[in-house]
Design an enzyme around this catalytic site. Structure first.
Site, PDB file in Angstrom:
ATOM      1  N   LYS A  83       0.736  -1.214  -0.076  1.00 15.59           N
ATOM      2  CA  LYS A  83       0.068   0.220   0.340  1.00 15.59           C
ATOM      3  C   LYS A  83       1.347   1.083  -0.171  1.00 15.59           C
ATOM      4  O   LYS A  83       1.553   0.760   0.726  1.00 15.59           O
ATOM      5  CB  LYS A  83      -0.894   0.413   1.535  1.00 15.59           C
ATOM      6  CG  LYS A  83      -0.474  -0.409   2.295  1.00 15.59           C
ATOM      7  CD  LYS A  83       0.736   0.713   3.407  1.00 15.59           C
ATOM      8  CE  LYS A  83       0.480   1.975   3.656  1.00 15.59           C
ATOM      9  NZ  LYS A  83       1.757   2.392   4.231  1.00 15.59           N
ATOM     10  N   TYR A  91      -4.525   4.254   6.444  1.00 17.15           N
ATOM     11  CA  TYR A  91      -4.431   2.904   7.292  1.00 17.15           C
ATOM     12  C   TYR A  91      -6.419   4.062   8.012  1.00 17.15           C
ATOM     13  O   TYR A  91      -7.398   2.423   8.245  1.00 17.15           O
ATOM     14  CB  TYR A  91      -3.779   3.301   7.997  1.00 17.15           C
ATOM     15  CG  TYR A  91      -2.590   2.173   7.818  1.00 17.15           C
ATOM     16  CD1 TYR A  91      -2.875   1.057   8.428  1.00 17.15           C
ATOM     17  CD2 TYR A  91      -1.388   2.706   7.426  1.00 17.15           C
ATOM     18  CE1 TYR A  91      -1.403   0.013   7.319  1.00 17.15           C
ATOM     19  CE2 TYR A  91      -0.559   2.229   7.151  1.00 17.15           C
ATOM     20  CZ  TYR A  91      -0.088   0.679   6.948  1.00 17.15           C
ATOM     21  OH  TYR A  91       0.104  -0.115   7.053  1.00 17.15           O
TER      22      TYR A  91
END
Ligand code: NAD
Length: 367
Positions: free
Chosen positions: A131, A215
């Site tokens: 990510k 996140y």
């Protein structure tokens, strides 16, 4: 680099669809473990991923890719990777000829994710990519298209989606345990050290949002269990701080979900956060640290009492579960839980968050 990336993105059409069926058959060979080549031997790869591969049920480390010969030698010796399975970036496309490599795991700076994932797909390899999936939604779409054309799987390294406290929180939030979810708060941030690629926009694609705020976003989405339909955002960056010459520091955002939940999310490069909460009329849950590497803690408040949730230690920690999930998906012929579309959804919302902060207005999101 940019020219090379353009070339790779443009050359995608030439890719043959071959990999998935072969991959499925090979991944299912009895006793044979799925082979990962790690691309980029930086901190996350060497401290978190490579040591965990030895604990995998279905996967193992078979090859290394790095621009630094000393690292190839050092980690090659440490992990018993023969010289034939150590590649430089210039050599990278030769992974095509190595049948031990089933997938690459791209652990490079963000702006290199698309290029190295697409080249892996073109070499007939499955892809695990860190990510944020890419630095734009357009790049993420090109990665999905390349893997689809090559017939290979694409998975994004959203490790928290394989962590037991997060899975338990998802289950609670999506059941009626707290009543209908009304408010989610999700906070992620740390004090960024100077002089690193994360602070260099051409390499990172952006500041705290690309790196750590993602996140907050991903957790808000998996806790809500649905996709947001509207976003607003506000950024605050001290441009006289040399760390923030090209990227943002703080960018907070709100998400409106169709089921009636509102999420309030923190993304920061100058303060420490790692927590989320979910509130409904019947109670709340709180995780802190929520998405750390270890030591997760989760509390639930219901019927006037707050209790810490004690979960048994799982057979596989989040890293091992994530690494095993790709070969498991290939063997089962199913899509990985955190597939390319999951990464693309975050990228599209990230672009809308930046747009909202820039234009000072709410941005409607389409599916
Ligand atoms: P890092 O700086 O420690 O490692 C990056 C690696 O890329 C280094 O080995 C470096 O040599 C190499 N590299 C190749 N070309 C480069 C270039 N032009 N400039 C700089 N480095 C170059 O970074 P990291 O913390 O390991 O992060 C790598 C990726 O992993 C990022 O995408 C990051 O978002 C992701 N990450 C994920 C997690 C997680 O928990 N899932 C944690 C940390 C990092």
């Amino acid at each position: 680099m940019a020219a090379n990336r353009r070339h790779v993105l443009a050359g995608m059409g030439a890719t043959l669809a071959a990999g998935a069926l072969i991959g499925r058959a090979r991944a299912a060979e009895p006793g044979r473990k799925f082979g990962y080549a790690i691309v980029g031997l930086g901190s996350y790869a060497t401290n978190q991923i490579m040591p965990r591969l030895k604990d995998c049920e279905h996967a193992r480390l078979v090859a290394l890719v790095s621009g630094t010969p000393e690292k190839l030698q050092r980690y090659g010796e440490e992990y018993d990777i023969p010289a034939t399975h150590r590649y430089s970036y210039a050599d990278y496309d030769r992974i095509r000829d190595n049948p031990d490599i089933d997938a690459v795991y791209v652990v490079l700076p963000n702006s290199m994710h698309a290029e190295y994932s697409i080249r892996a797909a073109q070499a007939g390899k499955h892809v695990m990519c860190e990510k944020p999936m890419a630095i734009s939604a357009a790049e993420a779409e090109a990665m999905i298209a390349a893997c689809r054309q090559a017939g290979t799987k694409l998975m994004i390294g959203y490790r928290s989606q394989f962590e037991v406290h997060n899975l338990h929180a998802m289950e609670l939030a999506r059941s009626d345990a707290l009543g209908q979810v009304r408010i989610i708060t999700s906070e992620h941030g740390f004090d960024a050290q100077p002089n690193q690629w994360r602070l260099d926009k051409p390499l990172s694609g952006g500041g705290s949002l690309m790196d750590i705020g993602i996140y907050s976003l991903n957790a808000a989405r998996y806790l809500a269990g649905e996709e947001p339909v509207e976003v607003t955002a506000m950024e605050l960056t001290d441009r006289s701080d040399p760390r923030f010459a090209t990227v943002e520091d703080r960018i907070n955002f709100q998400l409106r979900f169709p089921g009636g939940a509102l999420a309030s999310c923190v993304s920061s490069y100058t303060s420490n956060h790692n927590t989320y909460r979910v509130h409904g009329p019947e109670g709340w849950l709180r995780a802190e640290p929520a998405t750390s590497y270890t030591d997760h803690q989760l509390w639930v408040h219901r019927e006037g009492r707050t209790e810490q949730v004690r979960l048994p230690t799982p057979a596989k920690n989040q890293f091992v579960a994530q690494l095993d999930h790709l070969p498991e998906s290939i063997m089962a012929g199913t899509e990985p839980r955190s597939n390319g579309m999951e990464g693309l959804r975050d990228m599209r919302i990230i672009e809308a968050i930046y747009q909202s902060a820039r234009e000072g207005r709410a941005i409607r999101l389409t599916a």
